[in-house]
Design a protein around this motif. Structure first.
Motif, PDB file in Angstrom:
ATOM      1  N   GLY A 159       0.784  -1.228   0.000  1.00 53.29           N
ATOM      2  CA  GLY A 159       0.000   0.000   0.000  1.00 53.29           C
ATOM      3  C   GLY A 159       0.819   1.282   0.000  1.00 53.29           C
ATOM      4  N   LEU A 160       2.143   1.184  -0.018  1.00 51.15           N
ATOM      5  CA  LEU A 160       3.001   2.370  -0.056  1.00 51.15           C
ATOM      6  C   LEU A 160       3.722   2.433  -1.396  1.00 51.15           C
ATOM      7  CD1 LEU A 160       4.605   2.149   3.499  1.00 51.15           C
ATOM      8  CD2 LEU A 160       2.796   3.686   2.765  1.00 51.15           C
ATOM      9  N   GLU A 161       3.887   3.635  -1.906  1.00 49.64           N
ATOM     10  CA  GLU A 161       4.584   3.800  -3.179  1.00 49.64           C
ATOM     11  C   GLU A 161       6.021   4.234  -2.914  1.00 49.64           C
ATOM     12  OE1 GLU A 161       4.362   6.492  -7.194  1.00 49.64           O
ATOM     13  OE2 GLU A 161       2.493   5.959  -6.217  1.00 49.64           O
ATOM     14  N   TYR A 162       6.946   3.563  -3.581  1.00 45.33           N
ATOM     15  CA  TYR A 162       8.367   3.856  -3.436  1.00 45.33           C
ATOM     16  C   TYR A 162       8.927   4.307  -4.784  1.00 45.33           C
ATOM     17  CZ  TYR A 162       7.901   1.178   0.867  1.00 45.33           C
ATOM     18  OH  TYR A 162       7.510   0.725   2.095  1.00 45.33           O
ATOM     19  N   THR A 163       9.781   5.306  -4.772  1.00 43.41           N
ATOM     20  CA  THR A 163      10.464   5.769  -5.976  1.00 43.41           C
ATOM     21  C   THR A 163      11.946   5.910  -5.662  1.00 43.41           C
ATOM     22  OG1 THR A 163       8.516   6.983  -6.708  1.00 43.41           O
ATOM     23  CG2 THR A 163      10.601   7.585  -7.725  1.00 43.41           C
ATOM     24  N   VAL A 164      12.762   5.363  -6.558  1.00 42.71           N
ATOM     25  CA  VAL A 164      14.211   5.437  -6.402  1.00 42.71           C
ATOM     26  C   VAL A 164      14.773   6.156  -7.621  1.00 42.71           C
ATOM     27  CG1 VAL A 164      16.335   4.108  -6.213  1.00 42.71           C
ATOM     28  CG2 VAL A 164      14.259   3.279  -5.115  1.00 42.71           C
ATOM     29  N   ALA A 165      15.627   7.120  -7.401  1.00 46.49           N
ATOM     30  CA  ALA A 165      16.295   7.835  -8.493  1.00 46.49           C
ATOM     31  C   ALA A 165      17.745   7.363  -8.555  1.00 46.49           C
ATOM     32  CB  ALA A 165      16.247   9.340  -8.252  1.00 46.49           C
ATOM     33  N   LEU A 166      18.118   6.849  -9.719  1.00 49.58           N
ATOM     34  CA  LEU A 166      19.479   6.372  -9.923  1.00 49.58           C
ATOM     35  C   LEU A 166      20.130   7.224 -11.006  1.00 49.58           C
ATOM     36  CD1 LEU A 166      18.557   2.607 -10.010  1.00 49.58           C
ATOM     37  CD2 LEU A 166      19.556   3.835  -8.097  1.00 49.58           C
ATOM     38  N   ALA A 167      21.257   7.817 -10.682  1.00 48.46           N
ATOM     39  CA  ALA A 167      21.945   8.683 -11.629  1.00 48.46           C
ATOM     40  C   ALA A 167      23.322   8.120 -11.926  1.00 48.46           C
ATOM     41  CB  ALA A 167      22.076  10.093 -11.061  1.00 48.46           C
ATOM     42  N   GLY A 168      23.778   8.366 -13.136  1.00 50.11           N
ATOM     43  CA  GLY A 168      25.119   7.929 -13.500  1.00 50.11           C
ATOM     44  C   GLY A 168      25.179   7.430 -14.931  1.00 50.11           C
ATOM     45  N   ASP A 169      26.372   7.021 -15.324  1.00 45.75           N
ATOM     46  CA  ASP A 169      26.593   6.569 -16.697  1.00 45.75           C
ATOM     47  C   ASP A 169      25.844   5.288 -17.024  1.00 45.75           C
ATOM     48  OD1 ASP A 169      28.303   8.711 -16.914  1.00 45.75           O
ATOM     49  OD2 ASP A 169      30.110   7.526 -16.569  1.00 45.75           O
ATOM     50  N   LYS A 170      25.591   4.461 -16.029  1.00 51.00           N
ATOM     51  CA  LYS A 170      24.955   3.155 -16.248  1.00 51.00           C
ATOM     52  C   LYS A 170      23.427   3.217 -16.139  1.00 51.00           C
ATOM     53  CE  LYS A 170      28.951   1.080 -16.431  1.00 51.00           C
ATOM     54  NZ  LYS A 170      29.526   0.643 -17.644  1.00 51.00           N
ATOM     55  N   ALA A 171      22.856   4.363 -15.840  1.00 49.37           N
ATOM     56  CA  ALA A 171      21.406   4.483 -15.656  1.00 49.37           C
ATOM     57  C   ALA A 171      20.613   4.044 -16.889  1.00 49.37           C
ATOM     58  CB  ALA A 171      21.036   5.910 -15.239  1.00 49.37           C
ATOM     59  N   PRO A 172      20.979   4.440 -18.119  1.00 53.22           N
ATOM     60  CA  PRO A 172      20.202   3.990 -19.280  1.00 53.22           C
ATOM     61  C   PRO A 172      20.221   2.470 -19.459  1.00 53.22           C
ATOM     62  CG  PRO A 172      21.555   5.867 -19.882  1.00 53.22           C
ATOM     63  CD  PRO A 172      21.982   5.425 -18.510  1.00 53.22           C
ATOM     64  N   ALA A 173      21.362   1.841 -19.206  1.00 51.04           N
ATOM     65  CA  ALA A 173      21.452   0.390 -19.333  1.00 51.04           C
ATOM     66  C   ALA A 173      20.574  -0.290 -18.282  1.00 51.04           C
ATOM     67  CB  ALA A 173      22.903  -0.059 -19.184  1.00 51.04           C
ATOM     68  N   LEU A 174      20.571   0.224 -17.069  1.00 49.42           N
ATOM     69  CA  LEU A 174      19.730  -0.322 -16.008  1.00 49.42           C
ATOM     70  C   LEU A 174      18.257  -0.185 -16.372  1.00 49.42           C
ATOM     71  CD1 LEU A 174      19.335  -1.446 -13.134  1.00 49.42           C
ATOM     72  CD2 LEU A 174      19.343   0.919 -12.349  1.00 49.42           C
ATOM     73  N   TYR A 175      17.899   0.966 -16.890  1.00 51.42           N
ATOM     74  CA  TYR A 175      16.521   1.247 -17.291  1.00 51.42           C
ATOM     75  C   TYR A 175      16.055   0.223 -18.332  1.00 51.42           C
ATOM     76  CZ  TYR A 175      12.610   4.475 -18.148  1.00 51.42           C
ATOM     77  OH  TYR A 175      11.384   5.058 -18.242  1.00 51.42           O
ATOM     78  N   LYS A 176      16.899  -0.061 -19.329  1.00 55.40           N
ATOM     79  CA  LYS A 176      16.560  -1.023 -20.373  1.00 55.40           C
ATOM     80  C   LYS A 176      16.402  -2.423 -19.803  1.00 55.40           C
ATOM     81  CE  LYS A 176      18.753   1.512 -24.111  1.00 55.40           C
ATOM     82  NZ  LYS A 176      19.863   1.545 -25.069  1.00 55.40           N
ATOM     83  N   LYS A 177      17.295  -2.810 -18.897  1.00 57.85           N
ATOM     84  CA  LYS A 177      17.220  -4.142 -18.300  1.00 57.85           C
ATOM     85  C   LYS A 177      15.945  -4.312 -17.476  1.00 57.85           C
ATOM     86  CE  LYS A 177      22.125  -5.145 -18.198  1.00 57.85           C
ATOM     87  NZ  LYS A 177      23.298  -5.444 -17.385  1.00 57.85           N
ATOM     88  N   VAL A 178      15.565  -3.308 -16.733  1.00 60.15           N
ATOM     89  CA  VAL A 178      14.343  -3.380 -15.926  1.00 60.15           C
ATOM     90  C   VAL A 178      13.138  -3.573 -16.837  1.00 60.15           C
ATOM     91  CG1 VAL A 178      12.802  -2.054 -14.430  1.00 60.15           C
ATOM     92  CG2 VAL A 178      15.246  -2.104 -13.948  1.00 60.15           C
ATOM     93  N   PHE A 179      13.068  -2.847 -17.949  1.00 59.31           N
ATOM     94  CA  PHE A 179      11.928  -2.988 -18.848  1.00 59.31           C
ATOM     95  C   PHE A 179      11.916  -4.323 -19.565  1.00 59.31           C
ATOM     96  CE2 PHE A 179      11.134   1.467 -18.105  1.00 59.31           C
ATOM     97  CZ  PHE A 179       9.746   1.459 -18.053  1.00 59.31           C
ATOM     98  N   LYS A 180      13.072  -4.895 -19.820  1.00 55.33           N
ATOM     99  CA  LYS A 180      13.117  -6.244 -20.406  1.00 55.33           C
ATOM    100  C   LYS A 180      12.537  -7.250 -19.423  1.00 55.33           C
ATOM    101  CE  LYS A 180      16.944  -5.887 -23.642  1.00 55.33           C
ATOM    102  NZ  LYS A 180      18.305  -6.342 -23.964  1.00 55.33           N
ATOM    103  N   ILE A 181      12.878  -7.101 -18.136  1.00 55.90           N
ATOM    104  CA  ILE A 181      12.359  -7.998 -17.109  1.00 55.90           C
ATOM    105  C   ILE A 181      10.855  -7.824 -16.973  1.00 55.90           C
ATOM    106  CG2 ILE A 181      12.365  -8.473 -14.622  1.00 55.90           C
ATOM    107  CD1 ILE A 181      15.387  -7.740 -14.688  1.00 55.90           C
ATOM    108  N   LEU A 182      10.364  -6.603 -16.961  1.00 57.26           N
ATOM    109  CA  LEU A 182       8.935  -6.333 -16.807  1.00 57.26           C
ATOM    110  C   LEU A 182       8.129  -6.802 -18.020  1.00 57.26           C
ATOM    111  CD1 LEU A 182       9.016  -2.788 -15.164  1.00 57.26           C
ATOM    112  CD2 LEU A 182       8.520  -4.975 -14.053  1.00 57.26           C
ATOM    113  N   ALA A 183       8.750  -6.826 -19.189  1.00 54.90           N
ATOM    114  CA  ALA A 183       8.047  -7.226 -20.406  1.00 54.90           C
ATOM    115  C   ALA A 183       7.787  -8.729 -20.464  1.00 54.90           C
ATOM    116  CB  ALA A 183       8.853  -6.797 -21.634  1.00 54.90           C
ATOM    117  N   LYS A 184       8.509  -9.498 -19.671  1.00 56.10           N
ATOM    118  CA  LYS A 184       8.350 -10.964 -19.679  1.00 56.10           C
ATOM    119  C   LYS A 184       7.045 -11.399 -19.062  1.00 56.10           C
ATOM    120  CE  LYS A 184      13.210 -12.046 -19.724  1.00 56.10           C
ATOM    121  NZ  LYS A 184      14.302 -12.705 -19.066  1.00 56.10           N
TER     122      LYS A 184
END
Length: 70
Positions: A45-70
């Motif tokens: 029932g609680l919403e959590y948001t994490v902000a990740l900054a850095g050179d690897k952020a776009p790669a992490l973002y893509k990997k998360v969406f690949k996992i969610l798409a399964k």
């Protein structure tokens, strides 16, 4: 996902609309390009948001969406 550079461009456009020609004479910040990935989820029932900054952020973002798409 938006880069900080894109956000700063929006701010520059806003400055131009607010100050007109005088905005060209205003001092601008040094250009720093970094990307921020925002990950949000809801748990117990609680919403959590994490902000990740850095050179690897776009790669992490893509990997998360690949996992969610399964």
């Amino acid at each position: 996902m938006r880069s900080i550079e894109q956000i700063e461009k929006d701010i520059t456009l806003t400055r131009m609309l607010a100050f007109g020609v005088y905005s060209l004479a205003m001092k601008k910040k040094k250009k720093v390009v970094s990307t921020v990935a925002l990950l949000s989820c809801e748990y117990n029932g609680l919403e959590y948001t994490v902000a990740l900054a850095g050179d690897k952020a776009p790669a992490l973002y893509k990997k998360v969406f690949k996992i969610l798409a399964k």
